[in-house]
Design an enzyme around this catalytic site. Structure first.
Site, mmCIF file in Angstrom:
data_model
loop_
_atom_site.group_PDB
_atom_site.id
_atom_site.type_symbol
_atom_site.label_atom_id
_atom_site.label_comp_id
_atom_site.label_asym_id
_atom_site.label_seq_id
_atom_site.Cartn_x
_atom_site.Cartn_y
_atom_site.Cartn_z
ATOM 1 C CG ASN A 33 46.530 37.185 37.126
ATOM 2 O OD1 ASN A 33 47.212 37.741 36.281
ATOM 3 N ND2 ASN A 33 46.223 37.763 38.286
ATOM 4 C CG ASP A 92 39.446 39.198 42.949
ATOM 5 O OD1 ASP A 92 39.772 40.405 43.018
ATOM 6 O OD2 ASP A 92 38.849 38.707 41.973
ATOM 7 C CE LYS A 140 58.630 21.353 47.460
ATOM 8 N NZ LYS A 140 59.400 20.277 46.892
ATOM 9 C CG PHE A 158 42.038 47.573 32.297
ATOM 10 C CD1 PHE A 158 42.507 48.854 32.533
ATOM 11 C CD2 PHE A 158 42.324 46.981 31.073
ATOM 12 C CE1 PHE A 158 43.249 49.546 31.582
ATOM 13 C CE2 PHE A 158 43.072 47.649 30.104
ATOM 14 C CZ PHE A 158 43.528 48.924 30.352
ATOM 15 C CE LYS A 169 34.465 43.295 37.299
ATOM 16 N NZ LYS A 169 35.276 42.432 36.464
ATOM 17 C CE LYS A 179 35.986 46.750 41.170
ATOM 18 N NZ LYS A 179 37.203 45.961 41.169
HETATM 19 N N1 CTP Z 1 41.164 45.425 41.109
HETATM 20 C C1 CTP Z 1 41.791 45.967 42.205
HETATM 21 N N2 CTP Z 1 41.944 45.222 43.346
HETATM 22 C C2 CTP Z 1 41.465 43.968 43.403
HETATM 23 C C3 CTP Z 1 40.819 43.404 42.288
HETATM 24 C C4 CTP Z 1 40.690 44.168 41.158
HETATM 25 O O1 CTP Z 1 42.229 47.123 42.155
HETATM 26 N N3 CTP Z 1 41.634 43.264 44.516
HETATM 27 C C5 CTP Z 1 40.978 46.268 39.916
HETATM 28 C C6 CTP Z 1 41.729 45.798 38.678
HETATM 29 O O2 CTP Z 1 43.013 46.407 38.614
HETATM 30 C C7 CTP Z 1 40.823 46.245 37.544
HETATM 31 C C8 CTP Z 1 39.440 46.228 38.155
HETATM 32 O O3 CTP Z 1 39.611 46.232 39.575
HETATM 33 O O4 CTP Z 1 41.104 47.585 37.160
HETATM 34 C C9 CTP Z 1 38.597 45.052 37.778
HETATM 35 O O5 CTP Z 1 39.292 43.840 38.024
HETATM 36 P P1 CTP Z 1 38.660 42.451 37.596
HETATM 37 O O6 CTP Z 1 39.624 41.373 37.956
HETATM 38 O O7 CTP Z 1 38.136 42.521 36.208
HETATM 39 O O8 CTP Z 1 37.363 42.360 38.508
HETATM 40 P P2 CTP Z 1 37.115 42.195 40.030
HETATM 41 O O9 CTP Z 1 36.728 43.525 40.590
HETATM 42 O O10 CTP Z 1 38.253 41.499 40.693
HETATM 43 O O11 CTP Z 1 35.803 41.287 40.039
HETATM 44 P P3 CTP Z 1 35.610 39.799 39.426
HETATM 45 O O12 CTP Z 1 36.945 39.107 39.635
HETATM 46 O O13 CTP Z 1 34.525 39.252 40.253
HETATM 47 O O14 CTP Z 1 35.232 39.974 37.993
#
Ligand code: CTP
Length: 409
Positions: free
Chosen positions: A208, A277, A287, A321, A335, A339
């Protein structure tokens, strides 16, 4: 950062004296009023006029001339300083200070000041490794002098090794740290930053746009405020923050493992990383060659690191975050609860100047007691301090309830 601060910059006689010019620029740009004191040997390397022009203050070189100036007085420099920094500091200057010798303006000023003194040594590697020099440094440390260690490299004398003046930017950061309020002293802060990469084959990966800037800014600020900081970072192009233990991770699985290994001893955890995720079910060893067929990626879910920390947090303070593209408060609030966080820093990444890969951010803070705080667009460095201000307030609240994050087991 240094607005309203009076700083005395001592320059002693080494080839690295020219780097003090850059340090002076950083200090004045940071808002400090800088008074330069040069030793006689320093003037052999750089002309006082250079420092005078850039500091817009008279350069002080002569103890007896200063004594005769009525409006300054012989200890005025020592009195008015919020901090003294000596860069570069020679072995001779350090030896004199360790022995309580005050035979020129700089050593006299150091003896007379109650302000913190920061010393950035620079010398030949053999001098640096000399036991007598080591003893002098040890003695000065015991008396509260702060040292900014030199780095290894090719030295002007032709030798290679330790003894090269630390980078002016790092000396500047240490000046800022020495003047900061140490309201995170005793805390062990774990911060994550940057993206993760999920490899498809030796050439390609899923990732990302996270630059890591927000997490790195929090790590620098937490260090300045006295915390012991560990930064677990995904791949970024940023420099490792000085004074911070930096641990690198590439994939979400690797970040998961590294975070868990540091989690137990941490009292505050701030998860700014943009963790992927999903990861490819299989990583091809070779490759993946193109063909005329459509390709479908089979993705597996990665562990949610933050959610796992939320289940195991006990008295630790946990900040997450939330990167959103709509329904900011609702999604971030979900969240926060799911969490088990103490605070969530939510940003709408579609908003101009906010989110990934920029130096600014515009966030909303959500707290467990239902408070919501909308912050204006600000530099990530400034935002890092606001986030830590709220962390300090939450820590004080926990301490008031008998929950001491600094003493978790
Ligand atoms: N995070 C994490 N591990 C993951 C995904 C996210 O620890 N596999 C943590 C990120 O570091 C951040 C928080 O969860 O502090 C929220 O991440 P975000 O990408 O905003 O949300 P997601 O929980 O992944 O949900 P979505 O992508 O559906 O918004």
């Amino acid at each position: 950062m240094l607005k309203g601060k009076e700083i005395v910059l001592g320059v002693t006689g080494g080839i690295a004296a020219y780097k003090a010019v850059e340090l002076l620029r950083l200090l004045t740009r940071g808002g400090a009023n800088v008074h330069v004191v040069m030793t006689r040997a320093a003037m052999e390397f750089v002309a006082p006029l250079t420092f005078q022009t850039l500091s817009m203050n008279q350069v002080h070189t002569d103890l007896f001339k200063l004594i005769s100036e009525r409006e300054i007085g012989h200890i005025a420099l020592a009195d008015r300083a919020d901090l003294l920094v000596i860069a570069p500091a020679t072995a001779n200057c350090i030896g004199k200070l360790a022995s309580g010798i005050a035979d020129d303006l700089l050593t006299t000023t150091v003896m007379a000041t109650k302000a913190p003194v920061l010393i950035a040594p620079a010398m030949n590697v053999n001098m640096y490794e000399n036991a007598l020099f080591g003893e002098n440094v040890g003695k000065l440390r015991q008396h509260g002098f702060i040292f900014v260690e030199p780095v290894k490299g090719m030295l002007a004398c032709g030798w290679e090794g330790e003894g090269k003046l630390q980078e002016p930017q790092i000396i500047f950061e240490e000046v800022v740290a020495a003047l900061a309020v140490k309201d995170l002293a005793g805390e062990k802060v774990l911060i994550t930053a940057g993206p993760t990469r999920e490899e498809l084959d030796p050439v390609r990966y899923l990732s990302n746009h996270s630059s890591g800037k927000m997490g790195y800014a929090i790590a620098r600020a937490a260090y300045r405020r006295g915390a012991k900081v560990t930064l677990v970072t995904g791949p970024t192009s940023l420099k490792e923050p000085y004074g911070v233990e930096t641990i690198k991770a590439v994939s979400a699985a690797e970040m998961h493992e590294k975070v868990l290994s540091c989690f137990t001893e941490s009292s505050v955890i701030i998860k700014a990383a943009a963790v992927a995720d999903y990861r490819p079910r299989l990583r091809a060893d070779k490759k993946i060659k193109k063909s005329d067929k459509t390709v479908t990626l089979d993705l597996l879910k990665n562990p949610d690191i933050l959610a796992e920390l939320g289940r195991r947090k006990e008295a630790r303070l946990l900040v997450g975050f939330a990167a959103e593209t709509g329904d900011l408060e609702k999604n971030a609030g979900k969240k926060l609860v799911e969490k088990n966080l103490d605070m969530v820093v939510a940003n709408d990444i579609c908003q101009a100047g906010a989110g990934f890969n920029v130096d600014t951010n515009c966030v909303t803070l959500l707290f467990r007691d239902g408070r919501v705080e909308n912050l204006p667009l600000m530099q990530k460095d400034a935002l890092a301090d606001v986030i830590l201000d709220r962390v300090v307030a939450l820590l004080r609240g926990k301490a008031g309830q008998g929950l001491l994050p600094g003493t978790v087991t």
